[in-house]
Enzyme design. Structure first.
Site, short mmCIF file in Angstrom:
data_model
loop_
_atom_site.label_atom_id
_atom_site.label_comp_id
_atom_site.label_asym_id
_atom_site.label_seq_id
_atom_site.Cartn_x
_atom_site.Cartn_y
_atom_site.Cartn_z
N ALA A 128 0.82 -1.21 0.00
CA ALA A 128 0.00 0.00 0.00
C ALA A 128 0.85 1.26 0.00
O ALA A 128 0.49 2.26 0.60
CB ALA A 128 -0.92 -0.01 1.22
N GLU A 171 6.46 -9.13 -17.24
CA GLU A 171 5.71 -7.88 -17.16
C GLU A 171 5.45 -7.32 -18.56
O GLU A 171 6.19 -7.59 -19.51
CB GLU A 171 6.46 -6.86 -16.32
CG GLU A 171 6.66 -7.26 -14.87
CD GLU A 171 5.35 -7.48 -14.13
OE1 GLU A 171 4.39 -6.72 -14.39
OE2 GLU A 171 5.29 -8.41 -13.30
N ASN A 197 -6.55 1.84 -10.49
CA ASN A 197 -5.46 2.79 -10.75
C ASN A 197 -5.93 4.20 -11.08
O ASN A 197 -5.13 5.13 -11.07
CB ASN A 197 -4.59 2.27 -11.90
CG ASN A 197 -3.87 0.99 -11.53
OD1 ASN A 197 -3.31 0.88 -10.45
ND2 ASN A 197 -3.90 0.01 -12.42
N HIS A 220 -47.73 15.82 10.00
CA HIS A 220 -47.38 16.78 8.95
C HIS A 220 -46.63 17.99 9.48
O HIS A 220 -46.94 18.52 10.52
CB HIS A 220 -48.62 17.36 8.22
CG HIS A 220 -49.88 16.61 8.39
ND1 HIS A 220 -50.31 15.68 7.49
CD2 HIS A 220 -50.83 16.65 9.37
CE1 HIS A 220 -51.47 15.17 7.89
NE2 HIS A 220 -51.80 15.74 9.02
N ASN A 231 -51.03 12.46 19.83
CA ASN A 231 -51.10 13.02 18.48
C ASN A 231 -50.55 14.44 18.49
O ASN A 231 -50.99 15.29 19.27
CB ASN A 231 -52.55 13.04 17.99
CG ASN A 231 -52.64 13.52 16.55
OD1 ASN A 231 -52.49 12.76 15.62
ND2 ASN A 231 -52.91 14.82 16.38
N ASN A 266 -36.75 24.42 21.08
CA ASN A 266 -35.80 23.79 21.99
C ASN A 266 -34.48 24.55 22.16
O ASN A 266 -33.64 24.14 22.95
CB ASN A 266 -35.48 22.37 21.50
CG ASN A 266 -34.88 22.36 20.10
OD1 ASN A 266 -35.16 23.23 19.29
ND2 ASN A 266 -34.07 21.35 19.82
#
Length: 450
Positions: free
Chosen positions: A9, A154, A227, A362, A376, A385
């Protein structure tokens, strides 16, 4: 037998044209190298060494203590990269696999099979190969007249005849660990790239009469390296296809798999239906008989059996059994909905607990609140808040009815069986079994406009 792994890596990834380190580009919401690490760990490996270079600290930050690390200051080829693990592995017995960190599609099952093939053959090295229609850019598997591996060449060093070979090396190998580190010191860089190639270790083993095996996989996608951004998108698509296929085989209906994104850590129960355009990410758990409506997005959330999410966004929230959300609702972090709850269109819930049977149908904002069972909440109700500096809590008891266009100014507590009249702004607590009205009295002046 002890098993080890080396993850390569350290490459720059210049073709990605990115400030981000190559192996940290994400596929299905995870860095590529993390997919590789998980597959390696899942294959039964005891110890992992990740070879890092550019962006080393970023890689370490993602993988943490799940791996050891070796630093490759100069990128002088794959054999040179593997040699960087010498301090961790040189004296170890057993099998070592070498995997590229930019192959996110490799599975633990394929690695398990590679290791088993290698060990059963008592080989010093085994290469994972595949036959592909367009082998350009890959090392070719060159076999002798008896079909055994002769060498790996290769692309830049291959003759035209060798370039016509369509069996390629995946860049994934299994080695006898002692043999690997012994032969690495003999690898030379007399090739077109001037690099130290790991496949040259196989040639050295063969020259000494050792056993080198080839294990060919039929799943070409698994060995695909990434790549550039085009290949990244191809890997993303392949991972999406694999994940969706898995869920469909386990009893989930995905109406349009091509437009449905499901992350690798998501779990979904049987008889759940996923409609087109849905995205489900993170560690989300979805129960049975759930419907996820089109264009919904769900992240790190729990959806229990029988729930229905219609064209809504759910983040770090929980939705109880048989609860209905949406369309066009947003559940923000900390939203907890009980069973048989209704959260309707254009409702936003944040850090609030809606008990079983509660309804917010809603055009409401409910934040930092507890809403009791079967209560409800009328259209347009807002929990006030935030005072500009602090958040405060609103509590509404069970079996209460809050009318339309009500402001609940926190901190405030509404009791059980309370009726709050429409248009009220409630600033004081309301006891059980009460009616609360907090609005100006209407004045009507007849004939005023004549």
């Amino acid at each position: 037998m002890r098993r080890h792994a080396i993850i390569l890596a350290a490459g720059k990834g210049t073709r990605m044209k990115s400030k981000k380190y190559k192996v940290l580009h994400e596929v299905a919401g995870k860095p590529m190298v993390e997919h590789v690490l998980e597959s390696v760990k899942g294959s039964g490996v005891d110890q992992v060494v990740t070879i890092v270079g550019h962006g080393a600290e970023s890689v370490k930050g993602h993988l943490g203590e799940r791996s050891l690390y070796s630093f490759q200051e100069e990128q002088l080829g794959t054999a040179h990269a593997v040699q960087m693990a010498k301090s961790h592995l040189e004296d170890k017995e057993g099998t070592t696999i070498v995997v590229c960190g930019d192959t996110p599609l490799i599975t633990k099952e394929t690695l398990e099979t590679l290791i088993a093939h290698h060990e059963d053959a008592n080989a010093q090295a085994t290469v994972l190969s595949a036959s592909i229609q367009q082998p350009y850019g890959y090392g070719r598997i060159v076999r002798n007249a008896s079909g055994r591996l002769e060498r790996i060449v290769e692309e830049k060093d291959a003759t035209q005849a060798e370039k016509d070979i369509n069996e390629i090396s995946s860049g994934i190998f299994a080695f006898n660990n002692k043999t690997l580190f012994e032969k690495l010191t003999q690898v030379k860089n007399d090739n077109a790239q001037g690099e130290y190639y790991l496949p040259d270790v196989l040639s050295l083993i063969l020259n000494d009469g050792g056993i080198v095996e080839v294990y060919r996989t039929n799943d070409v996608e698994e060995i695909m390296g990434v790549n550039d951004r085009v290949m990244l998108s191809q890997a993303e698509k392949a991972m999406q296809r694999r994940t969706n296929h898995y869920h469909m085989l386990n009893g989930v209906t995905i109406i349009d798999p091509d437009s449905t994104y499901i992350g690798p850590d998501v779990t979904i129960g049987s008889d759940t239906v996923i409609e087109p355009g849905v995205r489900i990410n993170g560690r989300t758990e979805i129960g049975e008989d759930v419907v996820i409506g089109q264009y919904s997005e769900i992240n790190n959330s729990t959806i229990e059996n029988g729930a229905c999410i219609q064209q809504s966004v759910v983040n770090d929230a929980s939705v109880g059994a048989n609860t209905k959300v949406g369309p066009f609702a947003q559940l923000r972090p900390g939203a907890q909905l009980g069973a048989d709850v209704k959260v309707g269109n254009f409702v936003e819930i944040k850090k609030a607990d809606l008990k079983d049977g509660a309804k917010v149908s809603h055009l409401s904002y409910i934040g930092d609140a507890v809403i009791g069972e079967r209560t409800n909440i009328g259209c347009g109700t807002i929990t006030v808040n935030y005072d500009g500096e602090n958040k405060f809590k609103t509590i509404v008891g069970k079996d209460s009815f809050v009318g339309c266009n009500v402001n609940l100014v926190a901190p405030v507590t509404i009791g059980d069986d309370v009726l709050v009249a429409a248009g009220s702004t409630i600033t004081d607590d309301v006891p059980n079994d009460s009616l609360a009205v907090a609005r100006a009295r209407q004045t009507t002046k007849e004939g005023y406009r004549k």
